[in-house]
Design a protein around this motif. Structure first.
Motif, PDB file in Angstrom:
ATOM      1  N   PHE A   1      -7.255 -11.078  73.097  1.00 40.03           N
ATOM      2  CA  PHE A   1      -6.897  -9.861  73.906  1.00 40.03           C
ATOM      3  C   PHE A   1      -5.966  -9.071  73.342  1.00 40.03           C
ATOM      4  O   PHE A   1      -5.201  -9.449  72.475  1.00 40.03           O
ATOM      5  CB  PHE A   1      -6.269 -10.528  75.396  1.00 40.03           C
ATOM      6  CG  PHE A   1      -5.129 -10.952  75.451  1.00 40.03           C
ATOM      7  CD1 PHE A   1      -4.612 -12.169  75.158  1.00 40.03           C
ATOM      8  CD2 PHE A   1      -4.161  -9.790  75.944  1.00 40.03           C
ATOM      9  CE1 PHE A   1      -3.315 -12.335  75.329  1.00 40.03           C
ATOM     10  CE2 PHE A   1      -2.812 -10.018  76.285  1.00 40.03           C
ATOM     11  CZ  PHE A   1      -2.421 -11.487  75.773  1.00 40.03           C
TER      12      PHE A   1
ATOM     13  N   HIS B   1       1.776  -0.975  74.640  1.00 41.39           N
ATOM     14  CA  HIS B   1       2.362  -0.239  75.739  1.00 41.39           C
ATOM     15  C   HIS B   1       2.338   1.108  74.999  1.00 41.39           C
ATOM     16  O   HIS B   1       2.475   2.100  75.972  1.00 41.39           O
ATOM     17  CB  HIS B   1       3.769  -0.501  75.763  1.00 41.39           C
ATOM     18  CG  HIS B   1       3.905  -1.914  76.755  1.00 41.39           C
ATOM     19  ND1 HIS B   1       4.914  -1.673  77.629  1.00 41.39           N
ATOM     20  CD2 HIS B   1       3.423  -3.067  76.578  1.00 41.39           C
ATOM     21  CE1 HIS B   1       4.779  -2.964  78.250  1.00 41.39           C
ATOM     22  NE2 HIS B   1       3.633  -3.881  77.737  1.00 41.39           N
TER      23      HIS B   1
ATOM     24  N   ASP C   1       6.873  -0.115  67.067  1.00 47.66           N
ATOM     25  CA  ASP C   1       5.927   0.878  67.791  1.00 47.66           C
ATOM     26  C   ASP C   1       6.752   1.916  68.621  1.00 47.66           C
ATOM     27  O   ASP C   1       7.804   1.312  68.995  1.00 47.66           O
ATOM     28  CB  ASP C   1       4.809   0.152  68.658  1.00 47.66           C
ATOM     29  CG  ASP C   1       5.171  -0.702  69.632  1.00 47.66           C
ATOM     30  OD1 ASP C   1       6.255  -1.279  69.333  1.00 47.66           O
ATOM     31  OD2 ASP C   1       4.678  -0.650  70.718  1.00 47.66           O
TER      32      ASP C   1
ATOM     33  N   LYS D   1       5.442  -7.464  68.894  1.00 46.24           N
ATOM     34  CA  LYS D   1       4.580  -7.282  67.705  1.00 46.24           C
ATOM     35  C   LYS D   1       5.063  -6.275  66.842  1.00 46.24           C
ATOM     36  O   LYS D   1       6.243  -5.558  67.201  1.00 46.24           O
ATOM     37  CB  LYS D   1       3.439  -6.673  68.146  1.00 46.24           C
ATOM     38  CG  LYS D   1       2.495  -7.643  68.894  1.00 46.24           C
ATOM     39  CD  LYS D   1       1.110  -7.164  69.491  1.00 46.24           C
ATOM     40  CE  LYS D   1       0.878  -6.114  70.617  1.00 46.24           C
ATOM     41  NZ  LYS D   1      -0.565  -5.850  71.145  1.00 46.24           N
TER      42      LYS D   1
END
Ligand code: MTE
Length: 449
Positions: free
Chosen positions: A126, A130, A234, A285
């Motif tokens: 999955f 964000h 990110d 991540k």
């Protein structure tokens, strides 16, 4: 079996369904066909008679040689990186119109209904982003380790990927579950398939360096620095606090490997944090920085999001560990049973607190329970597969599973969970899931209190 489908009060149907009809149809179709086909070819006591009858009628699929028996197959390396069969094209991650923003940085759900064992193929893991995903150049990626105060570390350091990958590594199998998994069911919105009810769940073998090793390398003062802040590279500025005890246990990993290869870009390539047992949001991540400090950081993703609104109006904050939970994945919503007879009922169980001890299955909405067969070895904070045989008598039935972990915690019913947590939450729903089988064999999502 008691006909509980007609028992008033015990069964609550979901009033609404946020998915478009086309979407539900698309989701249902692939696996339903598969289930029908696999039962037509499966060797099982109940199917033996119909199969014999077909053979004697002259089934061309067994009496004649198909083209793949009489011609030359494809050469090697036509696909330097292997792909699934074209006949499995329905088994994909899916977004969910109505549940989340589609085509945006959001969520895609893993197709639990079509997977076997406990490992999630990396291409079906999955996704929850964000602010979208990146395919970061590993040569330009860095991990910095520093203290919120200079005294907390002897030497702040910056590591590149080569430096990280020459350190002693470990490989461990762990589940990751988003804290929002099964979130819509709080409000009794019955999304139709297990892909959407429980599909923010995956399990992989992760390879990396224990974070403790890196903190030791930087000379962290563990008496003063009792918390860790993990930060992603990110645009979402994803930051989460992790208590130092978790890091000291040696379980928290700075991982670059997933199922024997490098992480997939969607899952944080080239570096992510693995925090076994803890909700997915803490598995930062594209990990670029670790800061050690003496107090929790109260960042946006722990003070505003991923908190639970309780019936008394207060928020439960820093909910971290994913409690014991299970779900039957086959048969499940959107699938259909063929006919009366034998079925292998299969599902997944997991606990953020350690190993699974037992899984019970009910076929009558929780009145009677039987212990399922647990497929070992049972691993720490990993998915566990369970199976149990069931002879369907063609009458309506309600299938449930209930997991118990090594701490003796028992997965709660919706009634028990709502008593403590109310109905306003979005996150951390670990209630018992119910699938209703009706006379036609169609399976749908219902709630039993
Ligand atoms: N890390 C960063 N940097 N950015 C993110 O958006 N999403 C978090 C977490 N780590 C996220 C992140 C959330 S909410 C979850 S549930 C998991 O990653 C999802 O991991 P996956 O996409 O590998 O399944």
């Amino acid at each position: 079996m008691v006909d509980i489908v007609k028992q008033p009060g015990r069964l609550r149907r979901a009033p609404e369904n946020f998915l478009s009809e086309a979407e539900i149809k698309a989701v249902g179709e692939g696996r339903r066909d598969f289930l029908r086909k696999s039962f037509l070819t499966a060797a099982g006591a109940a199917m033996a008679v119909p199969m014999l009858a077909r053979a004697s009628e002259g089934d061309a699929n067994i009496l004649q040689n198909p083209e793949w028996t009489t011609t030359l197959g494809q050469p090697v390396a036509v696909r330097p990186y292997g792909l699934p069969s074209k006949h499995e094209s329905q088994l994909v991650r899916r977004e969910s119109p109505g549940l989340t923003r589609v085509g945006a940085a959001s969520v895609s759900f893993a197709p639990l209904q079509g997977m076997f064992g406990i490992i999630t193929p990396s291409g079906l893991h999955f996704e929850r982003h964000h602010q979208g995903w990146y395919d970061i150049d590993p040569a330009r990626h860095r991990l910095m380790i520093n203290g919120s105060e200079p005294a907390f570390v002897k030497q702040a350091k910056v590591y590149n990927m080569d430096e990280l990958m020459r350190l002693p590594s470990v490989s461990r199998i762990h589940f990751i579950e988003c804290g929002a998994n099964t979130g819509l069911e709080w409000g009794n919105v019955a999304v139709p398939t297990v892909q959407y009810t429980h599909g923010m769940l995956s399990c992989s073998e992760f390879t990396g360096v224990p974070l403790k090793l890196l903190l030791d390398d930087c000379g962290v003062d563990y008496r003063k620095a009792r918390f860790v802040l993990a930060e992603g590279a990110d645009g979402s500025s994803m930051t989460r606090t992790i208590p130092m005890e978790m890091v000291e246990s040696g379980e928290v990993l700075v991982a670059y490997g997933q199922n024997g290869e490098m992480l997939r870009p969607e899952n944080g390539y080239p570096l992510r944090l693995v925090v076994p047992g803890v909700q997915g949001v803490s598995w930062v991540k594209w990990l670029r920085r670790i800061e050690v400090g003496d107090k929790p950081y109260a960042t946006k993703d722990e003070a505003v999001h991923y908190i639970d609104l309780l019936p008394n109006g207060q928020h439960r904050q820093y909910t971290s560990v994913q409690e014991c939970k299970s779900v039957i994945t086959t048969p499940s919503g959107g699938q259909a049973l063929l006919d009366k007879g034998f079925y292998n009922v299969s599902g997944l169980a997991w606990s953020g607190r350690g190993r699974l001890k037992q899984v019970d299955v009910s076929f009558d909405g929780g009145i009677n329970w039987q212990a399922a067969r647990i497929e070992g070895p049972v691993q720490n904070k990993a998915l566990t597969r369970f199976n149990i045989g069931w002879v369907w008598d063609g009458k309506p039935a309600i299938l449930q599973s209930r997991a118990i972990d090594e701490t003796a915690y028992v997965q709660p019913t919706y009634g028990q969970l709502r008593l403590v947590r109310g109905t306003k939450s979005i996150y951390h729903n670990n209630a018992i899931q119910s699938w209703k089988v009706d006379e036609s064999g169609e399976v749908s999502n219902v709630q039993v209190l």
